[in-house]
Design a protein around this motif. Structure first.
Motif, PDB file in Angstrom:
ATOM      1  N   PRO A  61      12.305 -31.107  -1.468  1.00  0.00           N
ATOM      2  CA  PRO A  61      11.159 -31.647  -0.528  1.00  0.00           C
ATOM      3  C   PRO A  61      10.501 -30.547   0.137  1.00  0.00           C
ATOM      4  O   PRO A  61      11.128 -29.479   0.467  1.00  0.00           O
ATOM      5  CB  PRO A  61      12.256 -32.483   0.613  1.00  0.00           C
ATOM      6  CG  PRO A  61      13.465 -31.924   0.230  1.00  0.00           C
ATOM      7  CD  PRO A  61      13.553 -31.350  -1.007  1.00  0.00           C
ATOM      8  N   VAL A  62       9.035 -30.946  -0.009  1.00  0.00           N
ATOM      9  CA  VAL A  62       8.363 -29.739   0.730  1.00  0.00           C
ATOM     10  C   VAL A  62       7.852 -30.457   1.992  1.00  0.00           C
ATOM     11  O   VAL A  62       6.937 -31.566   1.721  1.00  0.00           O
ATOM     12  CB  VAL A  62       7.274 -29.147  -0.055  1.00  0.00           C
ATOM     13  CG1 VAL A  62       6.272 -28.299   0.667  1.00  0.00           C
ATOM     14  CG2 VAL A  62       7.977 -28.561  -1.352  1.00  0.00           C
ATOM     15  N   PHE A  63       8.016 -29.887   3.086  1.00  0.00           N
ATOM     16  CA  PHE A  63       7.448 -30.417   4.347  1.00  0.00           C
ATOM     17  C   PHE A  63       6.183 -29.733   4.683  1.00  0.00           C
ATOM     18  O   PHE A  63       6.295 -28.512   5.069  1.00  0.00           O
ATOM     19  CB  PHE A  63       8.495 -30.468   5.708  1.00  0.00           C
ATOM     20  CG  PHE A  63       9.730 -31.004   5.265  1.00  0.00           C
ATOM     21  CD1 PHE A  63       9.918 -32.343   5.606  1.00  0.00           C
ATOM     22  CD2 PHE A  63      10.994 -30.358   4.863  1.00  0.00           C
ATOM     23  CE1 PHE A  63      11.139 -33.121   5.190  1.00  0.00           C
ATOM     24  CE2 PHE A  63      11.959 -31.074   4.624  1.00  0.00           C
ATOM     25  CZ  PHE A  63      12.082 -32.457   4.804  1.00  0.00           C
ATOM     26  N   ASP A  64       4.977 -30.172   4.327  1.00  0.00           N
ATOM     27  CA  ASP A  64       3.919 -29.448   4.433  1.00  0.00           C
ATOM     28  C   ASP A  64       2.819 -30.110   5.717  1.00  0.00           C
ATOM     29  O   ASP A  64       2.652 -31.219   5.648  1.00  0.00           O
ATOM     30  CB  ASP A  64       2.982 -29.768   2.999  1.00  0.00           C
ATOM     31  CG  ASP A  64       1.949 -28.679   2.654  1.00  0.00           C
ATOM     32  OD1 ASP A  64       1.911 -27.711   3.245  1.00  0.00           O
ATOM     33  OD2 ASP A  64       1.337 -28.727   1.629  1.00  0.00           O
ATOM     34  N   TYR A  65       2.403 -29.096   6.373  1.00  0.00           N
ATOM     35  CA  TYR A  65       1.601 -29.214   7.578  1.00  0.00           C
ATOM     36  C   TYR A  65       0.302 -28.448   7.382  1.00  0.00           C
ATOM     37  O   TYR A  65       0.374 -27.309   7.656  1.00  0.00           O
ATOM     38  CB  TYR A  65       2.301 -28.966   8.732  1.00  0.00           C
ATOM     39  CG  TYR A  65       3.445 -29.984   9.001  1.00  0.00           C
ATOM     40  CD1 TYR A  65       3.240 -31.191   9.878  1.00  0.00           C
ATOM     41  CD2 TYR A  65       4.815 -29.951   8.518  1.00  0.00           C
ATOM     42  CE1 TYR A  65       4.273 -32.156  10.142  1.00  0.00           C
ATOM     43  CE2 TYR A  65       5.439 -30.780   8.691  1.00  0.00           C
ATOM     44  CZ  TYR A  65       5.356 -31.951   9.528  1.00  0.00           C
ATOM     45  OH  TYR A  65       6.482 -32.788   9.738  1.00  0.00           O
ATOM     46  N   ASP A  66      -1.076 -29.246   7.218  1.00  0.00           N
ATOM     47  CA  ASP A  66      -2.203 -28.190   6.850  1.00  0.00           C
ATOM     48  C   ASP A  66      -3.258 -28.883   7.761  1.00  0.00           C
ATOM     49  O   ASP A  66      -3.932 -29.863   6.984  1.00  0.00           O
ATOM     50  CB  ASP A  66      -2.465 -28.229   5.467  1.00  0.00           C
ATOM     51  CG  ASP A  66      -3.772 -27.373   5.323  1.00  0.00           C
ATOM     52  OD1 ASP A  66      -4.221 -26.666   6.112  1.00  0.00           O
ATOM     53  OD2 ASP A  66      -4.122 -27.386   4.293  1.00  0.00           O
ATOM     54  N   PRO A  67      -3.506 -28.685   9.109  1.00  0.00           N
ATOM     55  CA  PRO A  67      -2.701 -28.002   9.787  1.00  0.00           C
ATOM     56  C   PRO A  67      -1.841 -28.701  10.956  1.00  0.00           C
ATOM     57  O   PRO A  67      -2.045 -30.130  10.881  1.00  0.00           O
ATOM     58  CB  PRO A  67      -3.707 -27.301  11.008  1.00  0.00           C
ATOM     59  CG  PRO A  67      -4.669 -28.266  10.816  1.00  0.00           C
ATOM     60  CD  PRO A  67      -4.753 -28.948   9.542  1.00  0.00           C
ATOM     61  N   PRO A  68      -0.709 -28.427  11.371  1.00  0.00           N
ATOM     62  CA  PRO A  68       0.036 -29.358  12.234  1.00  0.00           C
ATOM     63  C   PRO A  68      -0.591 -29.818  13.711  1.00  0.00           C
ATOM     64  O   PRO A  68      -1.529 -28.550  14.091  1.00  0.00           O
ATOM     65  CB  PRO A  68       1.296 -28.418  12.546  1.00  0.00           C
ATOM     66  CG  PRO A  68       0.824 -27.005  12.255  1.00  0.00           C
ATOM     67  CD  PRO A  68      -0.339 -27.075  11.370  1.00  0.00           C
ATOM     68  N   GLU A  69      -0.434 -30.519  14.480  1.00  0.00           N
ATOM     69  CA  GLU A  69      -1.035 -30.735  15.877  1.00  0.00           C
ATOM     70  C   GLU A  69      -0.028 -29.841  16.656  1.00  0.00           C
ATOM     71  O   GLU A  69      -0.681 -29.322  17.561  1.00  0.00           O
ATOM     72  CB  GLU A  69      -0.755 -32.136  16.291  1.00  0.00           C
ATOM     73  CG  GLU A  69      -1.440 -33.155  15.424  1.00  0.00           C
ATOM     74  CD  GLU A  69      -0.836 -34.501  15.636  1.00  0.00           C
ATOM     75  OE1 GLU A  69       0.039 -34.725  16.347  1.00  0.00           O
ATOM     76  OE2 GLU A  69      -1.480 -35.501  14.932  1.00  0.00           O
ATOM     77  N   ALA A  80      14.727 -27.110  -0.074  1.00  0.00           N
ATOM     78  CA  ALA A  80      13.646 -27.759   0.883  1.00  0.00           C
ATOM     79  C   ALA A  80      12.828 -26.561   1.309  1.00  0.00           C
ATOM     80  O   ALA A  80      13.475 -25.301   1.471  1.00  0.00           O
ATOM     81  CB  ALA A  80      14.279 -28.616   1.658  1.00  0.00           C
ATOM     82  N   MET A  81      11.535 -26.972   1.545  1.00  0.00           N
ATOM     83  CA  MET A  81      10.706 -25.979   2.356  1.00  0.00           C
ATOM     84  C   MET A  81       9.862 -26.426   3.504  1.00  0.00           C
ATOM     85  O   MET A  81       9.359 -27.499   3.254  1.00  0.00           O
ATOM     86  CB  MET A  81       9.966 -25.239   1.111  1.00  0.00           C
ATOM     87  CG  MET A  81       9.108 -24.247   1.895  1.00  0.00           C
ATOM     88  SD  MET A  81       7.870 -23.727   0.723  1.00  0.00           S
ATOM     89  CE  MET A  81       8.908 -22.951  -0.618  1.00  0.00           C
TER      90      MET A  81
END
Length: 182
Positions: free
Chosen positions: A2-10, A126-127
């Motif tokens: 699983p890749v937890f991707d935030y582009d961009p995060p709040e 995971a990342m």
């Protein structure tokens, strides 16, 4: 993997729970109703903050001052709020990587799950991958450094953390205030 991707995060922050000396440290990213929390060591938080500052300073220096990288954290990006609840650890961080994306003028932070290198049949780790602006990175660094400094004060002689119940200082050969430590 699983890749937890935030582009961009709040929001992207480092935080801790517990009392100094027994705190658990976290990175937390939030966006669009998603929340990802990963655990890491205090030294990893300090290293990430230091390397982020170095990376941003290097980008600014190499650009001759033309890069959109603030020298200090913008006041409007300062985040002193506690970690978002619930704090549910997705994984414990093993390795981290930093990069500067020239095309988007963003910092890319990757925190990968710690793995047992001997288990060749294990699934990919995971990342957590976060892409943030230079200003948000400066604000992250400022908060992370305050968080690390808010722990137990260091012994003036040996630099090890002082515990509320006492401290056995190696520089005093195992003595604590005139009494030999047991």
């Amino acid at each position: 993997m699983p890749v937890f991707d935030y582009d961009p995060p709040e929001r992207f922050v480092a935080g801790a729970m517990g009392q100094p000396g027994a705190r658990v440290f976290y990175l937390q990213a939030r966006a669009e109703g998603r929340l990802t929390t990963v655990a890491l060591e205090k030294l990893q938080v300090a290293a990430l903050a230091g390397k982020l500052d170095e990376l941003l300073d290097d980008v600014l220096r190499r650009s001759g001052g033309t890069a959109q990288v603030p020298a200090m954290a913008p006041a409007d990006l300062t985040d002193n709020a506690p970690l978002d609840q619930p704090v549910t650890e997705e994984f414990r961080v093993g390795t981290m990587a930093l990069a500067w994306d020239q095309d988007t003028a963003q910092v890319v932070i990757e925190a990968q799950e710690i793995t047992d290198e001997e288990d060749l049949g294990a699934p990919e780790p995971a990342m957590l991958r976060v892409r943030i602006s230079a200003g948000m990175a400066r604000a992250f660094t400022q908060r992370a450094l305050r968080l690390v400094a808010a722990g137990r004060p260091p012994c003036p002689l040996c630099g090890q953390p002082l515990d509320p119940e006492g401290h056995i200082c190696v520089r005093l050969n195992g003595y604590r205030g005139g009494e030999e430590a047991t």
